[in-house]
Design a protein around this motif. Sequence first.
Motif, PDB file in Angstrom:
ATOM      1  N   ARG A  45       0.922  -1.256  -0.045  1.00 40.81           N
ATOM      2  CA  ARG A  45       0.110  -0.028  -0.023  1.00 40.81           C
ATOM      3  C   ARG A  45       0.725   1.457  -0.146  1.00 40.81           C
ATOM      4  O   ARG A  45       0.338   2.251  -0.338  1.00 40.81           O
ATOM      5  CB  ARG A  45      -0.886  -0.053   1.240  1.00 40.81           C
ATOM      6  N   ALA A  46       1.877   1.272   0.377  1.00 40.13           N
ATOM      7  CA  ALA A  46       2.877   2.295   0.761  1.00 40.13           C
ATOM      8  C   ALA A  46       3.621   2.509  -0.497  1.00 40.13           C
ATOM      9  O   ALA A  46       4.513   3.572  -0.714  1.00 40.13           O
ATOM     10  CB  ALA A  46       3.778   2.243   1.877  1.00 40.13           C
ATOM     11  N   HIS A  47       3.600   1.755  -1.601  1.00 39.59           N
ATOM     12  CA  HIS A  47       4.403   1.978  -2.870  1.00 39.59           C
ATOM     13  C   HIS A  47       4.199   3.067  -3.624  1.00 39.59           C
ATOM     14  O   HIS A  47       3.050   3.506  -3.928  1.00 39.59           O
ATOM     15  CB  HIS A  47       4.346   0.590  -3.748  1.00 39.59           C
TER      16      HIS A  47
ATOM     17  N   THR B 291       7.221  13.286 -11.438  1.00 35.03           N
ATOM     18  CA  THR B 291       6.113  13.205 -10.515  1.00 35.03           C
ATOM     19  C   THR B 291       6.021  11.831 -10.204  1.00 35.03           C
ATOM     20  O   THR B 291       6.722  10.842 -10.343  1.00 35.03           O
ATOM     21  CB  THR B 291       4.630  13.272 -11.678  1.00 35.03           C
ATOM     22  N   GLU B 292       5.163  11.662  -9.316  1.00 35.74           N
ATOM     23  CA  GLU B 292       4.918  10.564  -8.261  1.00 35.74           C
ATOM     24  C   GLU B 292       3.335  10.051  -8.535  1.00 35.74           C
ATOM     25  O   GLU B 292       2.482  10.537  -8.759  1.00 35.74           O
ATOM     26  CB  GLU B 292       5.146  10.810  -6.881  1.00 35.74           C
ATOM     27  N   HIS B 293       3.300   8.600  -8.519  1.00 34.93           N
ATOM     28  CA  HIS B 293       2.038   7.786  -8.485  1.00 34.93           C
ATOM     29  C   HIS B 293       2.096   6.925  -7.527  1.00 34.93           C
ATOM     30  O   HIS B 293       2.821   6.067  -7.327  1.00 34.93           O
ATOM     31  CB  HIS B 293       1.910   7.343  -9.868  1.00 34.93           C
ATOM     32  N   ARG B 294       0.886   7.299  -6.381  1.00 34.52           N
ATOM     33  CA  ARG B 294       0.979   6.283  -5.249  1.00 34.52           C
ATOM     34  C   ARG B 294       0.154   5.037  -5.643  1.00 34.52           C
ATOM     35  O   ARG B 294      -1.085   4.942  -5.515  1.00 34.52           O
ATOM     36  CB  ARG B 294       0.038   6.887  -4.161  1.00 34.52           C
ATOM     37  N   THR B 295       1.117   4.192  -6.455  1.00 34.30           N
ATOM     38  CA  THR B 295       0.456   2.835  -6.985  1.00 34.30           C
ATOM     39  C   THR B 295       0.090   1.948  -5.819  1.00 34.30           C
ATOM     40  O   THR B 295      -1.073   1.340  -6.134  1.00 34.30           O
ATOM     41  CB  THR B 295       1.600   2.388  -7.740  1.00 34.30           C
TER      42      THR B 295
ATOM     43  N   ASN C 172      -7.095   0.554  -3.423  1.00 37.35           N
ATOM     44  CA  ASN C 172      -8.346   1.080  -3.747  1.00 37.35           C
ATOM     45  C   ASN C 172      -9.390   0.307  -4.735  1.00 37.35           C
ATOM     46  O   ASN C 172     -10.601   0.095  -4.688  1.00 37.35           O
ATOM     47  CB  ASN C 172      -8.382   2.479  -4.065  1.00 37.35           C
ATOM     48  N   GLN C 173      -8.507  -0.323  -5.702  1.00 32.11           N
ATOM     49  CA  GLN C 173      -9.403  -1.034  -6.889  1.00 32.11           C
ATOM     50  C   GLN C 173      -9.680  -2.289  -6.400  1.00 32.11           C
ATOM     51  O   GLN C 173     -10.921  -2.749  -6.589  1.00 32.11           O
ATOM     52  CB  GLN C 173      -8.287  -1.348  -8.052  1.00 32.11           C
TER      53      GLN C 173
END
Length: 55
Positions: free
Chosen positions: A11-13, A21-25, A31-32
């Motif tokens: 979750r923290a990745h 930029t960053e994406h909180r994958t 969430n999905q």
Amino acid sequence: MEREGGGLPGRAHVEHLPDGTEHRTGIWIANQKQHRDKLDAAQLAALAHLGVEWA
């Protein structure tokens, strides 16, 4: 996912993209999973194509 050893990232990745930029994958995937019952067949198929599958 192969880069992370074949499993889903935690979750923290946070993915750092080439444009800076960053994406909180990890949060996105969590969430999905949490809302998968609300996804339609096309959305589930797209996630499966990307290798995101869960039981």
